[in-house]
Design a protein around this motif. Structure first.
Motif, PDB file in Angstrom:
ATOM      1  N   THR A 199      24.074  33.608  40.903  1.00  0.00           N
ATOM      2  CA  THR A 199      23.845  32.021  40.384  1.00  0.00           C
ATOM      3  C   THR A 199      24.449  32.040  38.705  1.00  0.00           C
ATOM      4  O   THR A 199      25.090  31.421  38.387  1.00  0.00           O
ATOM      5  CB  THR A 199      22.523  31.687  40.435  1.00  0.00           C
ATOM      6  OG1 THR A 199      22.238  31.717  41.968  1.00  0.00           O
ATOM      7  CG2 THR A 199      22.435  30.367  39.905  1.00  0.00           C
ATOM      8  N   ALA A 200      23.898  33.024  38.266  1.00  0.00           N
ATOM      9  CA  ALA A 200      24.440  33.364  36.727  1.00  0.00           C
ATOM     10  C   ALA A 200      25.876  33.332  36.672  1.00  0.00           C
ATOM     11  O   ALA A 200      26.528  32.948  35.907  1.00  0.00           O
ATOM     12  CB  ALA A 200      23.821  34.649  36.163  1.00  0.00           C
ATOM     13  N   LEU A 201      26.499  34.204  37.517  1.00  0.00           N
ATOM     14  CA  LEU A 201      27.924  34.368  37.294  1.00  0.00           C
ATOM     15  C   LEU A 201      28.571  33.019  37.762  1.00  0.00           C
ATOM     16  O   LEU A 201      29.727  32.758  37.113  1.00  0.00           O
ATOM     17  CB  LEU A 201      28.466  35.418  38.372  1.00  0.00           C
ATOM     18  CG  LEU A 201      29.889  35.696  38.614  1.00  0.00           C
ATOM     19  CD1 LEU A 201      30.750  36.099  36.941  1.00  0.00           C
ATOM     20  CD2 LEU A 201      30.127  36.807  39.480  1.00  0.00           C
ATOM     21  N   ASP A 202      28.188  32.262  38.788  1.00  0.00           N
ATOM     22  CA  ASP A 202      28.682  31.274  39.032  1.00  0.00           C
ATOM     23  C   ASP A 202      28.666  30.044  38.113  1.00  0.00           C
ATOM     24  O   ASP A 202      29.673  29.522  37.915  1.00  0.00           O
ATOM     25  CB  ASP A 202      27.929  30.710  40.406  1.00  0.00           C
ATOM     26  CG  ASP A 202      28.588  29.647  40.984  1.00  0.00           C
ATOM     27  OD1 ASP A 202      29.897  29.322  41.427  1.00  0.00           O
ATOM     28  OD2 ASP A 202      27.898  28.459  41.282  1.00  0.00           O
ATOM     29  N   ILE A 250      33.156  27.807  32.329  1.00  0.00           N
ATOM     30  CA  ILE A 250      34.392  28.166  31.421  1.00  0.00           C
ATOM     31  C   ILE A 250      35.807  27.684  32.189  1.00  0.00           C
ATOM     32  O   ILE A 250      36.869  27.591  31.574  1.00  0.00           O
ATOM     33  CB  ILE A 250      34.452  29.718  31.116  1.00  0.00           C
ATOM     34  CG1 ILE A 250      34.565  30.555  32.386  1.00  0.00           C
ATOM     35  CG2 ILE A 250      33.300  30.042  30.185  1.00  0.00           C
ATOM     36  CD1 ILE A 250      34.880  32.062  31.963  1.00  0.00           C
ATOM     37  N   THR A 251      35.673  27.449  33.423  1.00  0.00           N
ATOM     38  CA  THR A 251      36.803  26.961  34.247  1.00  0.00           C
ATOM     39  C   THR A 251      37.560  25.946  33.528  1.00  0.00           C
ATOM     40  O   THR A 251      38.833  25.808  33.218  1.00  0.00           O
ATOM     41  CB  THR A 251      36.752  26.917  35.684  1.00  0.00           C
ATOM     42  OG1 THR A 251      36.145  28.302  36.105  1.00  0.00           O
ATOM     43  CG2 THR A 251      37.780  26.337  36.331  1.00  0.00           C
ATOM     44  N   VAL A 302      34.301  39.076  42.048  1.00  0.00           N
ATOM     45  CA  VAL A 302      34.963  39.899  41.010  1.00  0.00           C
ATOM     46  C   VAL A 302      36.600  39.411  41.389  1.00  0.00           C
ATOM     47  O   VAL A 302      37.282  39.325  40.153  1.00  0.00           O
ATOM     48  CB  VAL A 302      35.078  41.453  41.374  1.00  0.00           C
ATOM     49  CG1 VAL A 302      36.123  42.440  40.479  1.00  0.00           C
ATOM     50  CG2 VAL A 302      33.353  41.765  40.976  1.00  0.00           C
ATOM     51  N   ALA A 303      37.064  39.228  42.326  1.00  0.00           N
ATOM     52  CA  ALA A 303      38.226  38.589  42.346  1.00  0.00           C
ATOM     53  C   ALA A 303      38.471  37.480  41.926  1.00  0.00           C
ATOM     54  O   ALA A 303      39.659  36.928  41.165  1.00  0.00           O
ATOM     55  CB  ALA A 303      38.716  38.656  43.969  1.00  0.00           C
ATOM     56  N   ALA A 304      37.429  36.591  42.045  1.00  0.00           N
ATOM     57  CA  ALA A 304      37.408  35.219  41.328  1.00  0.00           C
ATOM     58  C   ALA A 304      37.547  35.294  39.663  1.00  0.00           C
ATOM     59  O   ALA A 304      38.392  34.636  39.296  1.00  0.00           O
ATOM     60  CB  ALA A 304      36.449  34.296  41.684  1.00  0.00           C
ATOM     61  N   ASP A 361      41.761  28.865  42.566  1.00  0.00           N
ATOM     62  CA  ASP A 361      41.287  28.272  43.759  1.00  0.00           C
ATOM     63  C   ASP A 361      40.867  29.076  44.985  1.00  0.00           C
ATOM     64  O   ASP A 361      39.617  28.529  45.406  1.00  0.00           O
ATOM     65  CB  ASP A 361      41.940  26.959  43.772  1.00  0.00           C
ATOM     66  CG  ASP A 361      41.988  26.104  42.470  1.00  0.00           C
ATOM     67  OD1 ASP A 361      41.136  26.442  41.804  1.00  0.00           O
ATOM     68  OD2 ASP A 361      43.223  25.370  42.241  1.00  0.00           O
ATOM     69  N   GLU A 362      41.723  29.698  45.503  1.00  0.00           N
ATOM     70  CA  GLU A 362      41.663  30.319  46.936  1.00  0.00           C
ATOM     71  C   GLU A 362      40.409  31.457  46.503  1.00  0.00           C
ATOM     72  O   GLU A 362      39.417  31.456  47.524  1.00  0.00           O
ATOM     73  CB  GLU A 362      42.772  30.792  47.030  1.00  0.00           C
ATOM     74  CG  GLU A 362      42.670  31.717  48.407  1.00  0.00           C
ATOM     75  CD  GLU A 362      44.137  32.288  48.908  1.00  0.00           C
ATOM     76  OE1 GLU A 362      43.971  33.534  49.205  1.00  0.00           O
ATOM     77  OE2 GLU A 362      45.121  31.685  48.513  1.00  0.00           O
ATOM     78  N   GLU A 363      40.448  32.115  45.495  1.00  0.00           N
ATOM     79  CA  GLU A 363      39.297  33.213  45.329  1.00  0.00           C
ATOM     80  C   GLU A 363      38.081  32.544  45.051  1.00  0.00           C
ATOM     81  O   GLU A 363      37.065  33.122  45.302  1.00  0.00           O
ATOM     82  CB  GLU A 363      39.792  34.075  43.966  1.00  0.00           C
ATOM     83  CG  GLU A 363      41.140  35.170  44.390  1.00  0.00           C
ATOM     84  CD  GLU A 363      40.947  36.130  45.384  1.00  0.00           C
ATOM     85  OE1 GLU A 363      39.583  36.377  45.967  1.00  0.00           O
ATOM     86  OE2 GLU A 363      42.126  36.411  45.814  1.00  0.00           O
ATOM     87  N   ARG A 364      38.005  31.611  44.186  1.00  0.00           N
ATOM     88  CA  ARG A 364      36.737  30.832  44.199  1.00  0.00           C
ATOM     89  C   ARG A 364      35.956  30.246  45.460  1.00  0.00           C
ATOM     90  O   ARG A 364      34.920  30.423  45.620  1.00  0.00           O
ATOM     91  CB  ARG A 364      37.081  29.734  42.899  1.00  0.00           C
ATOM     92  CG  ARG A 364      35.559  29.046  42.630  1.00  0.00           C
ATOM     93  CD  ARG A 364      35.243  29.859  41.403  1.00  0.00           C
ATOM     94  NE  ARG A 364      34.333  29.141  40.622  1.00  0.00           N
ATOM     95  CZ  ARG A 364      33.087  29.112  40.804  1.00  0.00           C
ATOM     96  NH1 ARG A 364      32.348  29.926  41.536  1.00  0.00           N
ATOM     97  NH2 ARG A 364      32.060  28.348  39.791  1.00  0.00           N
TER      98      ARG A 364
END
Length: 191
Positions: free
Chosen positions: A76-79, A85-86, A137-139, A162-165
């Motif tokens: 959740t924190a990373l999300d 920032i996106t 990590v990929a996102a 967008d795909e990685e997210r």
């Protein structure tokens, strides 16, 4: 032979029979007591082992719950950092050092919590947690590539991000569903 002699002989035989009977009964009682004692000790050991196994299972279940909760909090924190920032990156605003550090710390915290969950299992939860972390990590990497391209004056490749997210979100949903099932399953193995 007189009545007195017959009485003495009969009394002696009766006494001998009583002594022999007492010895035999004593031996059987001793054997019975030993067997009963062994059975009581075996029953007590079985009960203690069962209770210890139940307590161990409860402890493992508690550790699993806590590690899953920690992993979900780290996700959740990373999300939240990515969501915040996106739009900045989409607006071609370069990330400052503090924001990059925050993003890096959030990704490392997720990896740390994934490793913790790997200790408690089960294997399926571990595999799903690692899949979630790889996608996250990929996102992060894809967003940083977009930001780098923007800062270098190139046209960013948003489709990869967008795909990685999207993959990150799907992995989260899969992990969340299965983790809930694992926590609620009273028959889940300890190993």
């Amino acid at each position: 032979m007189g009545d007195a002699t017959a009485t003495v002989i009969a009394g002696g035989i009766g006494l001998m029979a009583a002594v022999i009977g007492a010895v035999i009964a004593g031996r059987y009682a001793e054997r019975g007591a030993k067997a009963g004692g062994r059975k009581a000790v075996e029953a007590a050991l079985t009960q203690v082992q069962g209770q210890a196994a139940a307590e161990h299972w409860q402890w493992v279940r508690s550790q699993r719950y806590q590690s899953i909760a920690s992993l979900l909090a780290a996700y959740t924190a990373l999300d939240e950092v990515l969501a915040r920032i996106t739009p900045e990156v989409r607006g071609a605003v370069p990330l400052d050092v503090a924001t990059r550090d925050e993003l890096r710390r959030a990704a490392l915290a997720l990896q740390d919590k994934t490793s913790l969950l790997a200790l408690w299992g089960p294997d399926e939860a571990r595999a799903l947690a690692y899949a979630l972390t790889r996608k996250a990590v990929a996102a992060v990497s894809a967003l940083l590539q977009v930001e780098r391209a923007t800062s270098e004056g190139r046209i960013p490749e948003w489709s990869n991000y967008d795909e990685e997210r999207g993959g990150m979100t799907e992995a989260y949903a899969t992990f969340l569903q299965r983790a809930g099932e694992i926590i609620r399953d009273p028959m889940q193995s300890v190993s």
